[in-house]
Design a protein around this motif. Structure first.
Motif, PDB file in Angstrom:
ATOM      1  N   ALA A   1     -70.379  52.677 -32.122  1.00  0.00           N
ATOM      2  CA  ALA A   1     -71.354  51.669 -32.527  1.00  0.00           C
ATOM      3  C   ALA A   1     -71.175  50.416 -31.686  1.00  0.00           C
ATOM      4  O   ALA A   1     -70.068  49.897 -31.563  1.00  0.00           O
ATOM      5  N   LEU A   2     -72.277  49.945 -31.116  1.00  0.00           N
ATOM      6  CA  LEU A   2     -72.252  48.701 -30.346  1.00  0.00           C
ATOM      7  C   LEU A   2     -72.356  47.503 -31.281  1.00  0.00           C
ATOM      8  O   LEU A   2     -73.078  47.540 -32.283  1.00  0.00           O
ATOM      9  N   ILE A   3     -71.626  46.443 -30.927  1.00  0.00           N
ATOM     10  CA  ILE A   3     -71.702  45.159 -31.624  1.00  0.00           C
ATOM     11  C   ILE A   3     -72.282  44.168 -30.629  1.00  0.00           C
ATOM     12  O   ILE A   3     -71.796  44.061 -29.506  1.00  0.00           O
ATOM     13  N   GLY A   4     -73.329  43.455 -31.020  1.00  0.00           N
ATOM     14  CA  GLY A   4     -73.914  42.475 -30.119  1.00  0.00           C
ATOM     15  C   GLY A   4     -75.200  41.903 -30.681  1.00  0.00           C
ATOM     16  O   GLY A   4     -75.572  42.192 -31.804  1.00  0.00           O
TER      17      GLY A   4
ATOM     18  N   ALA B   1     -72.559  38.253 -26.988  1.00  0.00           N
ATOM     19  CA  ALA B   1     -73.262  38.870 -25.862  1.00  0.00           C
ATOM     20  C   ALA B   1     -74.245  39.930 -26.366  1.00  0.00           C
ATOM     21  O   ALA B   1     -74.130  40.407 -27.491  1.00  0.00           O
ATOM     22  N   ARG B   2     -75.200  40.311 -25.504  1.00  0.00           N
ATOM     23  CA  ARG B   2     -76.158  41.356 -25.901  1.00  0.00           C
ATOM     24  C   ARG B   2     -75.425  42.626 -26.306  1.00  0.00           C
ATOM     25  O   ARG B   2     -75.765  43.261 -27.288  1.00  0.00           O
ATOM     26  N   GLN B   3     -74.450  43.028 -25.499  1.00  0.00           N
ATOM     27  CA  GLN B   3     -73.561  44.145 -25.843  1.00  0.00           C
ATOM     28  C   GLN B   3     -72.147  43.586 -25.736  1.00  0.00           C
ATOM     29  O   GLN B   3     -71.573  43.517 -24.655  1.00  0.00           O
TER      30      GLN B   3
ATOM     31  N   LEU C   1     -66.499  44.575 -24.320  1.00  0.00           N
ATOM     32  CA  LEU C   1     -67.300  45.072 -23.203  1.00  0.00           C
ATOM     33  C   LEU C   1     -67.486  44.025 -22.107  1.00  0.00           C
ATOM     34  O   LEU C   1     -68.509  43.984 -21.444  1.00  0.00           O
ATOM     35  N   GLY C   2     -66.466  43.175 -21.917  1.00  0.00           N
ATOM     36  CA  GLY C   2     -66.517  42.186 -20.857  1.00  0.00           C
ATOM     37  C   GLY C   2     -67.254  40.921 -21.252  1.00  0.00           C
ATOM     38  O   GLY C   2     -67.751  40.194 -20.396  1.00  0.00           O
ATOM     39  N   SER C   3     -67.308  40.630 -22.541  1.00  0.00           N
ATOM     40  CA  SER C   3     -68.027  39.449 -23.019  1.00  0.00           C
ATOM     41  C   SER C   3     -67.302  38.167 -22.608  1.00  0.00           C
ATOM     42  O   SER C   3     -66.091  38.136 -22.483  1.00  0.00           O
ATOM     43  N   LEU C   4     -68.070  37.121 -22.404  1.00  0.00           N
ATOM     44  CA  LEU C   4     -67.511  35.831 -22.005  1.00  0.00           C
ATOM     45  C   LEU C   4     -66.640  35.233 -23.111  1.00  0.00           C
ATOM     46  O   LEU C   4     -65.544  34.753 -22.862  1.00  0.00           O
TER      47      LEU C   4
END
Length: 99
Positions: free
Chosen positions: A22-25, A40-42, A58-61
């Motif tokens: 499941a993606l969180i974003g 972030a979007r993803q 997933l590499g979020s800022l």
């Protein structure tokens, strides 16, 4: 299936069951959608392995934090682990699907 408890500042709690992974974003494609400028979007992903449920940034800022520490990947998650994404705190547990 995953049961996700979501606590957002100034909002009631929400419990949702979602399929793994499941993606969180904040993107429309995310089953765990958090509408906040620090998300972030993803942003992150929850997924199951034989050992349990894991979370991966997933590499979020802004990063993903578990129990106050920034992570790239963490798991298996325990029921008391607190995942922070933006202004939301999540608790996750695996739920067995009925046969």
């Amino acid at each position: 299936m995953l049961e996700v408890e979501i606590l957002i500042e100034g909002s009631d709690r929400c419990v949702r069951a979602v399929a793994s992974p499941a993606l969180i974003g904040r993107g429309e494609e995310c089953p765990i959608r958090l509408r906040h400028w620090r998300v972030a979007r993803q942003h992150a992903r929850l997924f199951e392995r034989p050992q349990g449920v894991f979370v991966e940034d997933l590499g979020s800022l802004g990063g993903t934090h578990v129990n106050g520490r920034r992570i790239l990947q963490y798991g298996p998650l325990l029921p008391e682990d607190e995942i922070v994404v933006g202004s939301a705190m999540l608790r996750v547990r695996s739920v067995q699907e009925p046969s």
